[in-house]
Motif scaffolding. Structure first.
Motif, PDB file in Angstrom:
ATOM      1  N   LYS A  29      40.576  42.717  40.340  1.00 41.82           N
ATOM      2  CA  LYS A  29      41.183  42.702  39.005  1.00 41.82           C
ATOM      3  C   LYS A  29      40.150  43.013  37.922  1.00 41.82           C
ATOM      4  O   LYS A  29      40.468  43.673  36.932  1.00 41.82           O
ATOM      5  CB  LYS A  29      41.832  41.347  38.723  1.00 41.82           C
ATOM      6  N   LYS A  35      45.304  44.527  32.721  1.00 41.32           N
ATOM      7  CA  LYS A  35      44.992  43.091  32.778  1.00 41.32           C
ATOM      8  C   LYS A  35      46.268  42.276  32.758  1.00 41.32           C
ATOM      9  O   LYS A  35      47.223  42.608  32.066  1.00 41.32           O
ATOM     10  CB  LYS A  35      44.110  42.675  31.587  1.00 41.32           C
ATOM     11  N   GLU A  36      46.256  41.192  33.521  1.00 40.29           N
ATOM     12  CA  GLU A  36      47.409  40.306  33.483  1.00 40.29           C
ATOM     13  C   GLU A  36      47.315  39.400  32.263  1.00 40.29           C
ATOM     14  O   GLU A  36      46.260  39.283  31.647  1.00 40.29           O
ATOM     15  CB  GLU A  36      47.536  39.494  34.772  1.00 40.29           C
TER      16      GLU A  36
END
Length: 146
Positions: A29, A35-36
């Motif tokens: 990630k 991006k979360e």
């Protein structure tokens, strides 16, 4: 005449990495531009398909820098939850074997001694192969140092 109705804007709820064993989901990630949602940093992170597609290359690069030069992203999926106006992004990776650097031979050096060149080379025999270090060597070669 065309009539286009835009649906609701969907925000990234989470990114799910599947199939990874050698690298953590966090490492993968971190390599991604997508991006979360993090409430205090990215409260309304949206999906941008082009950037998400480019993340595949970034994931492969981080794997190659850890010796997994045959790694591949088997699939990516955007799973919408229209009721919550959120999406989950799924990325499935296949890592393959990890490679190590073999014998390094230095030839044709005229400006620097072999020892000086060895100090510039970040790849070391027997260590996990790192494609980024190889890329750095090619840059040194292009500018005439190697």
């Amino acid at each position: 005449m065309f009539r286009i109705e835009e649906g609701p804007k969907l925000y990234i709820d989470r990114i799910v990495i599947e199939g990874n064993k050698a690298l953590t989901a966090g490492q993968i990630k971190d390599a991604m531009s997508t991006k979360e949602r993090l409430y205090w940093i990215f409260p309304f992170s949206t999906v941008q398909r082009k950037i998400f597609d480019d993340d595949v290359d970034r994931i492969l690069q981080v794997y190659a820098d850890h010796g997994f030069i045959q790694a591949r992203v088997e699939s990516t999926e955007i799973v919408p939850d229209l009721a919550r106006k959120k999406v989950t992004l799924r990325v499935r990776v296949v890592e393959g074997p990890q490679f190590r650097t073999g014998t390094i031979t230095i030839t044709g050096n005229e400006l620097l001694t072999t020892e000086e060149v060895r100090k510039l080379v970040k790849l070391q025999e027997g260590q996990v192969f790192n494609r980024g270090a190889l890329r750095d060597m090619r840059v040194l070669e292009e500018v005439g140092v190697l």
